[in-house]
Design a protein around this motif. Structure first.
Motif, PDB file in Angstrom:
ATOM      1  N   CYS A  95       0.933  -1.139  -0.307  1.00  0.00           N
ATOM      2  CA  CYS A  95      -0.650  -0.001   0.304  1.00  0.00           C
ATOM      3  C   CYS A  95       1.149   1.355   0.183  1.00  0.00           C
ATOM      4  O   CYS A  95       1.733   1.477   0.739  1.00  0.00           O
ATOM      5  N   SER A  96       0.896   2.115  -1.282  1.00  0.00           N
ATOM      6  CA  SER A  96       1.437   2.954  -1.314  1.00  0.00           C
ATOM      7  C   SER A  96       1.350   3.965  -2.897  1.00  0.00           C
ATOM      8  O   SER A  96       0.737   3.259  -2.932  1.00  0.00           O
ATOM      9  N   THR A  97       1.730   5.153  -2.792  1.00  0.00           N
ATOM     10  CA  THR A  97       1.356   6.278  -3.610  1.00  0.00           C
ATOM     11  C   THR A  97       2.318   5.292  -4.624  1.00  0.00           C
ATOM     12  O   THR A  97       1.495   5.385  -5.854  1.00  0.00           O
ATOM     13  N   GLU A  98       2.991   4.989  -4.721  1.00  0.00           N
ATOM     14  CA  GLU A  98       3.380   4.255  -6.191  1.00  0.00           C
ATOM     15  C   GLU A  98       2.758   3.230  -6.571  1.00  0.00           C
ATOM     16  O   GLU A  98       2.709   2.915  -7.704  1.00  0.00           O
ATOM     17  N   ALA A  99       2.471   2.830  -5.928  1.00  0.00           N
ATOM     18  CA  ALA A  99       1.096   0.911  -6.353  1.00  0.00           C
ATOM     19  C   ALA A  99       0.245   1.789  -6.621  1.00  0.00           C
ATOM     20  O   ALA A  99      -0.853   1.470  -7.797  1.00  0.00           O
ATOM     21  N   LEU A 100      -0.352   3.221  -6.241  1.00  0.00           N
ATOM     22  CA  LEU A 100      -1.587   4.031  -6.463  1.00  0.00           C
ATOM     23  C   LEU A 100      -1.664   4.233  -8.125  1.00  0.00           C
ATOM     24  O   LEU A 100      -2.030   3.716  -8.961  1.00  0.00           O
ATOM     25  N   ALA A 101      -0.258   4.169  -8.711  1.00  0.00           N
ATOM     26  CA  ALA A 101      -0.208   5.277 -10.238  1.00  0.00           C
ATOM     27  C   ALA A 101       0.113   3.551 -10.648  1.00  0.00           C
ATOM     28  O   ALA A 101       0.405   3.828 -11.833  1.00  0.00           O
ATOM     29  N   ASP A 102       1.204   2.535 -10.053  1.00  0.00           N
ATOM     30  CA  ASP A 102       1.408   0.916 -10.874  1.00  0.00           C
ATOM     31  C   ASP A 102      -0.263   0.461 -11.522  1.00  0.00           C
ATOM     32  O   ASP A 102      -0.400   0.864 -12.556  1.00  0.00           O
ATOM     33  N   ASP A 103      -1.313   1.244 -11.234  1.00  0.00           N
ATOM     34  CA  ASP A 103      -2.597   0.238 -10.509  1.00  0.00           C
ATOM     35  C   ASP A 103      -3.175   1.118 -11.488  1.00  0.00           C
ATOM     36  O   ASP A 103      -3.543   0.317 -12.622  1.00  0.00           O
ATOM     37  N   LEU A 104      -2.900   2.508 -11.793  1.00  0.00           N
ATOM     38  CA  LEU A 104      -3.592   3.632 -12.864  1.00  0.00           C
ATOM     39  C   LEU A 104      -3.081   3.006 -14.397  1.00  0.00           C
ATOM     40  O   LEU A 104      -3.839   3.049 -15.011  1.00  0.00           O
ATOM     41  N   GLU A 105      -1.441   2.833 -14.277  1.00  0.00           N
ATOM     42  CA  GLU A 105      -1.362   2.789 -15.403  1.00  0.00           C
ATOM     43  C   GLU A 105      -1.668   1.274 -15.839  1.00  0.00           C
ATOM     44  O   GLU A 105      -1.863   1.066 -17.486  1.00  0.00           O
ATOM     45  N   ALA A 106      -2.116   0.535 -15.011  1.00  0.00           N
ATOM     46  CA  ALA A 106      -2.737  -1.013 -14.896  1.00  0.00           C
ATOM     47  C   ALA A 106      -3.712  -0.692 -16.483  1.00  0.00           C
ATOM     48  O   ALA A 106      -4.045  -1.262 -16.970  1.00  0.00           O
ATOM     49  N   VAL A 107      -4.653   0.417 -15.746  1.00  0.00           N
ATOM     50  CA  VAL A 107      -5.599   0.345 -16.090  1.00  0.00           C
ATOM     51  C   VAL A 107      -6.052   0.753 -17.414  1.00  0.00           C
ATOM     52  O   VAL A 107      -6.998   0.077 -18.375  1.00  0.00           O
ATOM     53  N   LEU A 108      -5.348   1.562 -17.808  1.00  0.00           N
ATOM     54  CA  LEU A 108      -5.551   2.497 -18.661  1.00  0.00           C
ATOM     55  C   LEU A 108      -4.310   1.551 -19.578  1.00  0.00           C
ATOM     56  O   LEU A 108      -4.919   1.420 -20.671  1.00  0.00           O
ATOM     57  N   ALA A 109      -3.658   1.293 -19.317  1.00  0.00           N
ATOM     58  CA  ALA A 109      -2.733  -0.527 -20.268  1.00  0.00           C
ATOM     59  C   ALA A 109      -4.245  -1.314 -20.817  1.00  0.00           C
ATOM     60  O   ALA A 109      -3.838  -1.492 -22.012  1.00  0.00           O
ATOM     61  N   ALA A 110      -4.862  -1.158 -20.029  1.00  0.00           N
ATOM     62  CA  ALA A 110      -6.580  -2.555 -19.559  1.00  0.00           C
ATOM     63  C   ALA A 110      -6.872  -2.091 -20.482  1.00  0.00           C
ATOM     64  O   ALA A 110      -7.313  -3.198 -21.741  1.00  0.00           O
ATOM     65  N   THR A 111      -7.318  -0.859 -21.143  1.00  0.00           N
ATOM     66  CA  THR A 111      -8.917  -0.557 -21.459  1.00  0.00           C
ATOM     67  C   THR A 111      -8.930   0.599 -22.424  1.00  0.00           C
ATOM     68  O   THR A 111      -9.444   0.626 -23.101  1.00  0.00           O
ATOM     69  N   LEU A 112      -7.592   1.235 -22.195  1.00  0.00           N
ATOM     70  CA  LEU A 112      -7.126   2.656 -23.858  1.00  0.00           C
ATOM     71  C   LEU A 112      -6.402   1.929 -24.928  1.00  0.00           C
ATOM     72  O   LEU A 112      -5.284   0.931 -24.489  1.00  0.00           O
ATOM     73  N   ALA A 113      -6.468   2.234 -26.166  1.00  0.00           N
ATOM     74  CA  ALA A 113      -5.639   1.731 -27.242  1.00  0.00           C
ATOM     75  C   ALA A 113      -4.223   3.209 -27.567  1.00  0.00           C
ATOM     76  O   ALA A 113      -4.620   4.168 -26.680  1.00  0.00           O
ATOM     77  N   PRO A 114      -3.388   2.148 -27.403  1.00  0.00           N
ATOM     78  CA  PRO A 114      -1.942   3.084 -27.467  1.00  0.00           C
ATOM     79  C   PRO A 114      -2.258   4.641 -28.030  1.00  0.00           C
ATOM     80  O   PRO A 114      -2.766   4.613 -29.262  1.00  0.00           O
ATOM     81  N   GLY A 115      -2.142   5.570 -27.517  1.00  0.00           N
ATOM     82  CA  GLY A 115      -1.888   7.078 -27.499  1.00  0.00           C
ATOM     83  C   GLY A 115      -3.460   7.196 -27.347  1.00  0.00           C
ATOM     84  O   GLY A 115      -3.811   8.542 -28.079  1.00  0.00           O
ATOM     85  N   GLU A 116      -4.455   6.519 -27.329  1.00  0.00           N
ATOM     86  CA  GLU A 116      -5.665   6.588 -26.880  1.00  0.00           C
ATOM     87  C   GLU A 116      -6.167   7.884 -25.854  1.00  0.00           C
ATOM     88  O   GLU A 116      -4.568   7.626 -25.141  1.00  0.00           O
ATOM     89  N   LYS A 117      -6.820   8.845 -25.974  1.00  0.00           N
ATOM     90  CA  LYS A 117      -6.816  10.016 -24.570  1.00  0.00           C
ATOM     91  C   LYS A 117      -8.186   9.899 -23.921  1.00  0.00           C
ATOM     92  O   LYS A 117      -8.976   9.629 -24.885  1.00  0.00           O
ATOM     93  N   ALA A 118      -7.747   9.833 -22.745  1.00  0.00           N
ATOM     94  CA  ALA A 118      -9.355  10.129 -21.579  1.00  0.00           C
ATOM     95  C   ALA A 118      -8.839  11.571 -20.810  1.00  0.00           C
ATOM     96  O   ALA A 118      -8.284  12.085 -20.776  1.00  0.00           O
ATOM     97  N   VAL A 119     -10.529  11.626 -20.972  1.00  0.00           N
ATOM     98  CA  VAL A 119     -10.351  12.200 -19.113  1.00  0.00           C
ATOM     99  C   VAL A 119     -10.188  11.662 -18.198  1.00  0.00           C
ATOM    100  O   VAL A 119     -10.969  10.950 -17.916  1.00  0.00           O
ATOM    101  N   LEU A 120      -9.727  12.130 -16.528  1.00  0.00           N
ATOM    102  CA  LEU A 120      -9.331  11.119 -15.670  1.00  0.00           C
ATOM    103  C   LEU A 120      -9.933  11.633 -14.850  1.00  0.00           C
ATOM    104  O   LEU A 120      -9.613  13.448 -14.650  1.00  0.00           O
ATOM    105  N   VAL A 121     -10.560  11.161 -14.029  1.00  0.00           N
ATOM    106  CA  VAL A 121     -10.713  11.764 -13.214  1.00  0.00           C
ATOM    107  C   VAL A 121     -10.681  10.879 -11.316  1.00  0.00           C
ATOM    108  O   VAL A 121     -11.171  10.494 -11.338  1.00  0.00           O
TER     109      VAL A 121
END
Length: 327
Positions: free
Chosen positions: A87-113
């Protein structure tokens, strides 16, 4: 998801996703992810806060999914994402990156909330390559980057070492929250919501918060106590809007104003008079409208949107919405 983890009826009952998947983080942690709305629509990614789950975003998902692809995920240990020893802020960042990689196409933009700890997730990930690849704009709701315990007003005392010590013990309690009783709802409303919050809003939040395992709640409370993401705010260079309630006791308005002062590309702050910490639940239409504005301005590609972006940015910085209590 069990009904005990959220309300089953009404505006705050989470809608069924179009699909579900599991994103795997850098350390192998598995994250529950939901996707709502048309696959070809503009993308919005929602990161919830401490002790919450994807159900927290029910009102936003229900509205936005009509014409957006809405991606919501459970932070590790929350909702349907298994707990992790890390449990750490680095883990939070890792997790968000994993979600972005799993759901968005390369280079695809999104609004993050991000709300609360979800906003801190965006700050923690702001310098990451995948964040920069996918973030078109950001919305920070009821959050802060440091001094969370010292600034919190959950304990009705004058600021100082004594209040900080008591606040630390309250927020870091290992005690179980127990069933969602009328007394429990009154306590949660005092700590996290404005005085005008409706019973339905309070029950929706109480169901979600009480479903968080106490070990997870405690583990993340330690991270929040020591939080220092001021550097992450300075790296958050995408157009970023801020929403905060003036009666927020967990992350008081001083945090929102500090974010506005530090963000390299702030496009406005919306201060909600009399509202508390749970702004996406307390002011669902307002928060949803801010998300829509960011999508239209920064991901639509329309010539007029590009031409007026800087004008809109200047106007929004000076704008404060006046929202009636209970809105």
């Amino acid at each position: 998801m069990s009904r005990l983890m959220h309300v089953a009826h009404g505006a705050y009952a989470p809608p069924a996703p179009a699909r579900e998947l599991t994103a795997v983080s850098a350390d192998g942690a598995r994250l529950h992810v939901e996707v709502h709305g048309p696959e070809s629509a503009p993308a919005v990614v929602l990161a919830h806060g401490w002790t919450c789950s994807t159900a927290f975003w029910a009102a936003q998902i229900r509205d936005l999914a009509a014409d957006h692809r809405v991606i919501a995920y459970d932070q590790r240990g929350h909702g349907r994402s298994p707990a992790s020893a890390r449990c750490s802020t680095e883990a939070l960042a890792d997790d968000l990156e994993a979600v972005l990689a799993a759901t968005l196409a390369p280079g695809e933009k999104a609004v993050l909330v991000g709300h609360s700890m979800g906003g801190m997730t965006l700050m923690a990930a702001s310098a990451r390559a995948r964040f920069k690849e996918h973030a078109a704009a950001a919305l920070l709701c009821s959050t802060g980057s440091s001094r969370l315990v010292a600034e919190a007003r959950v304990v009705p005392m004058r600021a100082g070492r004594l209040r900080t010590r008591i606040t630390k013990s309250v927020l870091g309690s290992r005690a179980p929250l127990g069933p969602v009783t009328p007394i429990a709802q009154r306590i949660l409303k005092y700590a996290t919501m404005g005085a005008g919050s409706s019973p339905g809003m309070v029950e929706a939040c109480a169901r979600i918060v009480h479903a968080c395992p106490r070990k997870v709640r405690y583990a993340w409370s330690v991270v929040l106590e020591l939080l220092d993401l001021d550097h992450g705010v300075r790296e958050l260079r995408v157009p970023t809007a801020v929403v905060a309630g003036t009666a927020d006791r967990l992350t008081p308005i001083v945090h929102a104003r500090a974010l506005v002062a530090a963000l390299p590309n702030c496009v406005g702050i919306t201060e909600l008079p009399g509202l508390g910490h749970m702004t996406p639940v307390e002011a669902p239409e307002l928060v949803t409208s801010r998300i829509r504005e960011l999508v239209t301005t920064y991901t639509s590609g329309a010539p007029e949107a590009a031409e007026t972006a800087e004008t809109a940015k200047t106007a929004e910085i000076a704008k404060t919405a006046e929202i009636k209590e209970g809105a």
